[in-house]
Design a protein around this motif. Sequence first.
Motif, PDB file in Angstrom:
ATOM      1  N   SER A 175       0.848  -1.300   0.019  1.00  0.00           N
ATOM      2  CA  SER A 175      -0.409  -0.096   0.073  1.00  0.00           C
ATOM      3  C   SER A 175       1.378   1.442   0.215  1.00  0.00           C
ATOM      4  CB  SER A 175      -0.964  -0.224   1.065  1.00  0.00           C
ATOM      5  OG  SER A 175      -1.757   1.130   1.573  1.00  0.00           O
ATOM      6  N   ILE A 176       1.230   1.919  -0.467  1.00  0.00           N
ATOM      7  CA  ILE A 176       1.276   3.644  -1.567  1.00  0.00           C
ATOM      8  C   ILE A 176       0.872   4.543  -0.443  1.00  0.00           C
ATOM      9  CG2 ILE A 176       3.117   4.514  -2.172  1.00  0.00           C
ATOM     10  CD1 ILE A 176       3.703   2.713  -3.971  1.00  0.00           C
ATOM     11  N   LEU A 177       1.147   5.268   0.435  1.00  0.00           N
ATOM     12  CA  LEU A 177       0.185   6.792   0.113  1.00  0.00           C
ATOM     13  C   LEU A 177       1.114   8.108  -0.188  1.00  0.00           C
ATOM     14  CD1 LEU A 177      -1.290   6.066   3.896  1.00  0.00           C
ATOM     15  CD2 LEU A 177      -2.365   5.533   2.320  1.00  0.00           C
ATOM     16  N   VAL A 178       0.203   8.937  -0.973  1.00  0.00           N
ATOM     17  CA  VAL A 178       1.311  10.189  -2.060  1.00  0.00           C
ATOM     18  C   VAL A 178       0.552  10.826  -0.782  1.00  0.00           C
ATOM     19  CG1 VAL A 178       1.922  11.402  -3.184  1.00  0.00           C
ATOM     20  CG2 VAL A 178       1.728   8.518  -3.514  1.00  0.00           C
ATOM     21  N   PHE A 179       0.995  11.318  -0.214  1.00  0.00           N
ATOM     22  CA  PHE A 179       0.413  13.088   0.197  1.00  0.00           C
ATOM     23  C   PHE A 179       0.731  13.394   0.030  1.00  0.00           C
ATOM     24  CE2 PHE A 179       0.864   9.713   3.861  1.00  0.00           C
ATOM     25  CZ  PHE A 179      -0.189   9.911   4.483  1.00  0.00           C
ATOM     26  N   GLY A 180       0.200  14.666  -0.319  1.00  0.00           N
ATOM     27  CA  GLY A 180       0.619  16.691  -1.341  1.00  0.00           C
ATOM     28  C   GLY A 180      -0.555  17.632  -0.539  1.00  0.00           C
ATOM     29  N   THR A 181      -0.709  18.101  -1.391  1.00  0.00           N
ATOM     30  CA  THR A 181      -1.005  19.647  -0.865  1.00  0.00           C
ATOM     31  C   THR A 181      -2.920  19.508  -1.819  1.00  0.00           C
ATOM     32  OG1 THR A 181      -0.022  21.052  -2.011  1.00  0.00           O
ATOM     33  CG2 THR A 181       1.204  20.800  -0.578  1.00  0.00           C
ATOM     34  N   SER A 182      -3.475  20.847  -0.490  1.00  0.00           N
ATOM     35  CA  SER A 182      -4.500  20.605  -1.475  1.00  0.00           C
ATOM     36  C   SER A 182      -4.810  22.366  -2.139  1.00  0.00           C
ATOM     37  CB  SER A 182      -5.533  20.163  -0.856  1.00  0.00           C
ATOM     38  OG  SER A 182      -6.461  19.074  -0.850  1.00  0.00           O
TER      39      SER A 182
END
Length: 89
Positions: free
Chosen positions: A6-13
């Motif tokens: 499982s890969i979670l990619v965190f970014g801005t919104s």
Amino acid sequence: MGNRVSILVFGTSPPCQKCLQAEREARQAAAQFPPGEVTVEKQDAFSETGQKYGVMITPAVVINGRMVAAGRLLTEPELVELIKKERGD
């Protein structure tokens, strides 16, 4: 061999260019494995999930619950290697 990843990619919104690229690289890396074995999910860095992983800088990538990159763009080949390690290949 062949454990699910499982890969979670965190970014801005809204997402910045680097965050979009990070998600793209992760999806391209996941596509090199059998369907359903590697999942990629985009997350907001400021969400509860982001807080849970201590995301302070984007893009950030978490693989199977472990932060593998923060503030740095991982390339598709780098991600493929990390996925292989995680799968036990």
